[in-house]
Design a protein around this motif. Structure first.
Motif, short mmCIF file in Angstrom:
data_model
loop_
_atom_site.label_atom_id
_atom_site.label_comp_id
_atom_site.label_asym_id
_atom_site.label_seq_id
_atom_site.Cartn_x
_atom_site.Cartn_y
_atom_site.Cartn_z
N UNK A 431 49.78 45.46 33.06
CA UNK A 431 50.78 46.03 32.14
C UNK A 431 50.20 45.82 30.80
N UNK A 432 51.09 46.65 29.95
CA UNK A 432 50.90 46.66 28.34
C UNK A 432 51.49 45.30 28.13
N UNK A 433 50.79 44.58 27.12
CA UNK A 433 51.36 43.29 26.59
C UNK A 433 51.05 43.47 25.00
N UNK A 434 52.09 44.28 24.26
CA UNK A 434 52.13 44.35 22.86
C UNK A 434 51.95 43.05 22.03
N UNK A 435 52.66 42.15 22.36
CA UNK A 435 52.68 40.89 21.83
C UNK A 435 51.23 40.32 21.70
N UNK A 436 50.17 40.51 22.64
CA UNK A 436 49.04 40.07 22.52
C UNK A 436 48.34 40.64 21.42
N UNK A 437 48.51 42.09 21.11
CA UNK A 437 47.81 42.78 20.20
C UNK A 437 48.34 44.14 20.22
N UNK A 438 48.24 45.08 19.19
CA UNK A 438 48.81 46.42 19.08
C UNK A 438 47.85 46.94 20.14
N UNK A 439 48.66 47.46 21.38
CA UNK A 439 48.08 48.22 22.42
C UNK A 439 47.10 47.30 23.48
N UNK A 440 47.56 46.10 23.40
CA UNK A 440 46.95 45.12 24.39
C UNK A 440 47.53 45.20 25.59
N UNK A 441 46.72 44.65 26.73
CA UNK A 441 47.15 45.19 27.97
C UNK A 441 46.34 43.52 28.79
N UNK A 442 47.02 43.38 29.85
CA UNK A 442 46.34 42.21 30.94
C UNK A 442 46.64 42.95 32.35
N UNK A 443 45.55 42.32 33.05
CA UNK A 443 45.66 42.45 34.44
C UNK A 443 45.27 41.13 35.15
N UNK A 444 46.47 40.77 35.77
CA UNK A 444 46.26 39.48 36.70
C UNK A 444 46.34 39.58 38.08
N UNK A 445 45.35 38.94 38.68
CA UNK A 445 45.00 39.22 40.32
C UNK A 445 44.69 37.95 41.12
N UNK A 446 44.64 38.02 42.29
CA UNK A 446 44.01 36.90 43.07
C UNK A 446 43.10 37.66 44.22
N UNK A 447 42.18 36.86 44.82
CA UNK A 447 41.42 37.22 45.69
C UNK A 447 40.95 35.99 46.63
N UNK A 448 40.45 36.25 47.65
CA UNK A 448 39.92 35.31 48.53
C UNK A 448 40.78 34.09 48.88
N UNK A 449 42.07 34.36 48.72
CA UNK A 449 43.27 33.40 49.19
C UNK A 449 43.32 32.29 48.20
N UNK A 450 42.23 31.88 47.43
CA UNK A 450 42.33 30.78 46.67
C UNK A 450 41.77 30.95 45.19
N UNK A 451 41.59 32.23 44.89
CA UNK A 451 41.02 32.37 43.69
C UNK A 451 41.78 33.16 42.53
N UNK A 452 41.80 32.88 41.56
CA UNK A 452 42.84 33.50 40.49
C UNK A 452 42.22 34.29 39.21
N UNK A 453 42.78 35.43 38.68
CA UNK A 453 41.78 35.86 37.66
C UNK A 453 42.90 36.52 36.59
N UNK A 454 42.52 36.44 35.16
CA UNK A 454 43.34 37.27 34.50
C UNK A 454 42.23 38.05 33.42
N UNK A 455 42.39 39.32 33.38
CA UNK A 455 41.52 39.93 32.44
C UNK A 455 42.50 40.37 31.52
N UNK A 456 42.16 40.59 30.17
CA UNK A 456 42.78 40.69 28.88
C UNK A 456 42.29 41.67 28.04
#
Length: 502
Positions: A431-456
């Protein structure tokens, strides 16, 4: 919410009425139009004075609380049905219960009889033992978090401050987050910003049992700081109404964690106070193999225990002075401490006496500086730079990017899915996250049952933080601290990041 919600939440949950509220949110009674049932919906409500970074941390904590609660399959834990993101905030969908909190009961009906308090104590202890067995410390046991249902069922709620532990001790953050909790129910080691242990939850249970029979916390004072000083000094009036429950309370409120009653001893002591040994609405608690003798004394008096309370340590006195200086310097305590619900107010203070984590400042060719924990190893990649902590499995990759942030993350998701980069992938949000920075966005996800990631993506860079699921909450706190040190050097080509976030 300030206005009536005309469209059901997630086009499914229609909010009906408010059933409870606190410093961080509101709990609604709602109707699930798909499954034709009543549910409870927890809505985040964040204080206006919080910075954007603090807001995002609180929202993540609500999600972490839902995960911790859902992981505990126990009759004394509220069932979590779902977590959804709407209006830029998480909403937790839970089972609806006809219940009052122990705090409400005390306020409306007065102190609880010792035998009934013991019944409630057995039920709460059952939840704590299940949580501890799953490697989770609750860290916020208090009357407002104990629910007593109309049918007699007793539950322990609000795992918002819960943390994972290793070998019975709280997993400490590399960058210390501070002291959190309700002053009158914080254990001495929590006030001293030392890692929590299982006995820390039992100490809070003891303070809760005292409040149940006396109508107030043993350490509640006129100000939060005074409450913490009372905790550190072990100063409280002997229970006047506790009867046979008094030795249990005193045994749980000993200053040193190793001196307190164990979970097994507490279970046996509480069960003996319950009429006929029965515990209506509670969950049976099995022994833990801890067969050390229990210590009892005459009703209304502290037990004659060779592990009796000790005098405060010198370090305690020094820490009290340190906390006082910090509170005076911050000048922000009264904003968090109000006359409403003083015993349940939340504390957030820099930890006293805990050394700051050592860090290394990097000047990267991609046009920025950042400070990383000294134990993290740097690796130059084809695109960007990555740091890894071999001990915890955490890592951070920083890469220069261009173009639309949201579309860039969507493209990255499609590419990673096509290449099979994340086996067992599950998207949490993109999703867009305007408070992060103008036009900023984040992608949060999990994988392999026990791994967690956040790409901003913000200000011309992508920040990819990843960690094992069991380290996600403390890892996120550390990630926020790292980002506060990030400084783009090519200001003429990249917009500076907002101070509130970075």
């Amino acid at each position: 919410m300030g206005r009536e919600r005309l469209i059901p939440l997630a086009r499914r949950y229609r909010l009906l009425s408010v059933v409870g509220s606190g410093g961080m949110g509101t709990v609604w009674r709602a109707y699930d139009e798909m499954l034709d049932r009543d549910v409870a919906v927890k809505e985040v409500r964040l204080p206006e004075h919080l910075t954007e970074g603090e807001r995002r941390l609180m929202c993540r904590r609500l999600i972490d609380e839902a995960r911790a609660t859902a992981a505990l399959r126990h009759p004394g834990v509220v069932v979590v049905h779902d977590v959804i993101i709407e209006d830029g905030r998480p909403w937790v969908i839970m089972e609806f219960l006809e219940a009052r909190s122990l705090r409400q009961i005390i306020t409306e009906d007065g102190p609880v009889a010792p035998d009934r308090a013991a019944e409630i104590g057995v039920a709460v202890l059952g939840v704590l033992r299940a949580a501890h067995g799953a490697g989770i410390l609750h860290r916020d046991v208090k009357p407002s978090n104990v629910l007593v249902c109309d049918d007699g069922r007793v539950l322990l709620t609000d795992f918002g401050l819960a943390v994972h532990m290793d070998q019975g001790r709280e997993i400490a953050d590399t960058i210390v987050a501070g002291i959190e909790g309700s002053p009158a129910y914080l254990s001495p080691e929590r006030v001293l910003a030392e890692p929590s242990v299982e006995a820390s939850d039992l100490w809070s249970l003891g303070a809760t049992l005292y409040a149940a029979v006396e109508g107030r916390s043993p350490f509640l004072r006129s100000h939060a700081l005074a409450s913490m000083v009372a905790v550190l000094m072990g100063e409280y009036e002997p229970s006047a109404r506790g009867g046979r429950l008094t030795p249990v309370i005193d045994g749980l409120l000993r200053q040193e964690p190793d001196d307190r009653l164990s979970a097994g001893e507490t279970s046996r002591e509480l069960t003996e106070v319950v009429p006929d040994g029965s515990t209506p609405g509670a969950v049976a608690v099995e022994g833990t193999g801890d067969e050390s003798p229990s210590w009892r004394g005459a009703p209304g008096k502290a037990a004659a225990d060779p592990r009796a309370r000790r005098r405060p340590r010198m370090g305690t006195i020094i820490s009290v002075a340190t906390i006082a200086v910090l509170v005076g310097a911050l000048g922000a305590w009264t904003a968090r401490w109000t006359s409403v619900g003083q015993s349940d107010a939340m504390v957030l203070l820099p930890s006293s006496g805990a050394p700051a984590a050592k860090s290394i400042k990097y000047h990267e060719a991609d046009g920025y500086t950042v400070e990383m924990p000294s134990g993290w190893r740097r690796q130059k990649l084809t695109e960007g730079v990555q740091w890894n902590d071999a001990t915890t499995g955490q890592g951070l990759r920083i890469t220069p990017v261009s173009g639309d942030a949201l579309e860039g993350l969507r493209t990255a998701e499609r590419r990673e899915m096509g290449e099979g980069t994340y086996p067992g992938y599950r998207r949490l949000r993109l999703e867009l996250v305007p408070e992060l920075s103008k036009g900023g966005a984040e992608w949060e996800f999990t994988w392999q049952k026990d791994q967690h990631g956040l790409r901003s993506r913000a200000a011309g860079y992508e920040f990819y933080f990843f960690a094992p699921a069991w380290r996600w909450t403390p890892g996120q706190r550390q990630y926020d601290k790292i980002l506060q040190t990030f400084r783009p050097e090519q200001i003429e080509t990249r917009s500076p990041l907002p101070d509130s976030r970075w």
